[in-house]
Design a protein around this motif. Structure first.
Motif, PDB file in Angstrom:
ATOM      1  N   LYS A  65       0.820  -1.214   0.000  1.00 28.55           N
ATOM      2  CA  LYS A  65       0.000   0.000   0.000  1.00 28.55           C
ATOM      3  C   LYS A  65       0.854   1.264   0.000  1.00 28.55           C
ATOM      4  O   LYS A  65       0.317   2.373   0.050  1.00 28.55           O
ATOM      5  N   SER A  78      -3.945  -0.400  -1.801  1.00 29.75           N
ATOM      6  CA  SER A  78      -4.985   0.505  -1.306  1.00 29.75           C
ATOM      7  C   SER A  78      -5.942   0.924  -2.421  1.00 29.75           C
ATOM      8  O   SER A  78      -7.153   1.061  -2.193  1.00 29.75           O
ATOM      9  N   SER A 254      -4.053   6.868   1.010  1.00 27.81           N
ATOM     10  CA  SER A 254      -3.378   5.634   0.601  1.00 27.81           C
ATOM     11  C   SER A 254      -3.448   4.551   1.663  1.00 27.81           C
ATOM     12  O   SER A 254      -2.917   3.464   1.459  1.00 27.81           O
ATOM     13  N   ILE A 256      -5.482   1.830   4.262  1.00 31.67           N
ATOM     14  CA  ILE A 256      -6.608   0.906   4.156  1.00 31.67           C
ATOM     15  C   ILE A 256      -7.308   0.842   5.502  1.00 31.67           C
ATOM     16  O   ILE A 256      -6.684   0.532   6.522  1.00 31.67           O
TER      17      ILE A 256
END
Length: 321
Positions: A65, A78, A254, A256
């Protein structure tokens, strides 16, 4: 002599008709082949421009991510998560609502009301996506922050999905905006599919003593299942690749998060936000690889859906499809 002349004219007419058929077949085959050529060209172009990023990050690009253009660290996780989550929310909201609307317009509503409501729904499809995005940012997001999210947090806050900052923008808002955008397409196609069910089949159901619900469930929906899945595919394709509306309201983070209140990003929104400023070759290649991932996701979903459709057709019986 006249008989021979008539045979000659029929033979010439047959040759002309055959030539016309061959020309028509060639044109249609060329048009169908053009679609395949365009798709192959897009795929090759994306792969070619993604090669530097593929060599640099490898398979870890899909599972990271991190997104830091300064240090050339790029990951798609992400963006993939945001794309799938926002699309899932949109489909979960839009598909049942579209089915109910279509059934109401075809089975229950008087013709005048059906025409007016159907026309209004079709007009929604003509609204540009950027208008949905602006409305979502300036009208719907404040409404979510002031009314919907506090209510959900109060009664469902014990669930991780409904925890987090009540800012209005975020994954839930993006999913609802997407649902509003795809609803006209899905409901219109479903309405047309239900309208094509032969009256004799429904009348046979009523004649056997079935209720309106039973005829709708066992005749209308079963007969139109293939078209309904096609409508869902149309909505899915629109939702998974939507750019501007999502960019306005998803938040561009960005990270999660499990919470639907939190900000996120999708592949399309990241491309829209960053493509213009990508001056570094590796940065540009990473964005192109994101585009390749989106292309493959869409293609994969289409393949899975078609396989599932074949299974449904075998289970329900080809005579109803």
């Amino acid at each position: 002599m006249e008989h021979h002349h008539g045979q000659t004219e029929r033979h010439q007419g047959w040759k002309t008709s055959r030539s016309t058929d061959l020309i028509f077949r060639g044109i249609t085959a060329a048009c169908a082949g053009l679609v395949l050529v365009v798709m192959a060209g897009i795929f090759v172009s994306l792969v070619w421009n993604s090669l530097p990023s593929i060599r640099h990050s490898g398979i870890s690009f899909l599972f990271s991510k991190a997104w830091d253009p300064v240090s050339n660290e790029f990951g798609a996780l992400s963006s993939i998560y945001g794309t799938l989550m926002s699309t899932a929310i949109a489909m979960l909201l839009a598909v049942p609502l579209s089915m109910v609307i279509a059934l109401f317009l075809v089975e229950l509503a008087p013709p005048k009301i059906s025409y007016v409501v159907g026309s209004a729904i079709e007009l929604l499809a003509a609204v540009p996506s950027i208008i949905y995005g602006m409305w979502g940012l300036f009208v719907f997001a404040p409404f979510m922050a002031d009314n919907v999210q506090p209510l959900l947090s109060k009664y469902l806050g014990w669930l991780p999905l409904f925890q987090g900052p009540e800012m209005g923008i975020g994954m839930m808002t993006a999913g609802i905006i997407l649902a509003l955008m795809i609803l006209p397409f899905v409901s219109t196609v479903m309405r047309d599919v239900f309208a094509m069910v032969p009256d004799v089949m429904k009348e046979a159901g009523y004649g056997m003593g079935a209720t309106t619900w039973e005829v709708t469930k066992d005749v209308t929906i079963r007969y139109g299942i293939q078209g309904m899945i096609g409508a869902c595919l149309l909505g899915l394709g629109r939702a998974i690749g939507e750019t501007m509306a999502v960019t306005f309201v998803i938040g561009n983070s960005s990270d999660i998060f499990i919470s639907l209140f939190e900000a996120g990003n999708s592949i399309a929104s990241r491309l829209a936000n960053e493509f213009a400023e990508a001056s570094d070759p590796m940065y540009m290649s990473a964005l192109m690889e994101l585009g390749l991932v989106l292309f493959l996701m869409t293609f994969g979903l289409q393949v899975v859906t078609q396989l599932w459709l074949k299974r449904v057709k075998r289970k329900m019986g080809g005579d109803l499809l």
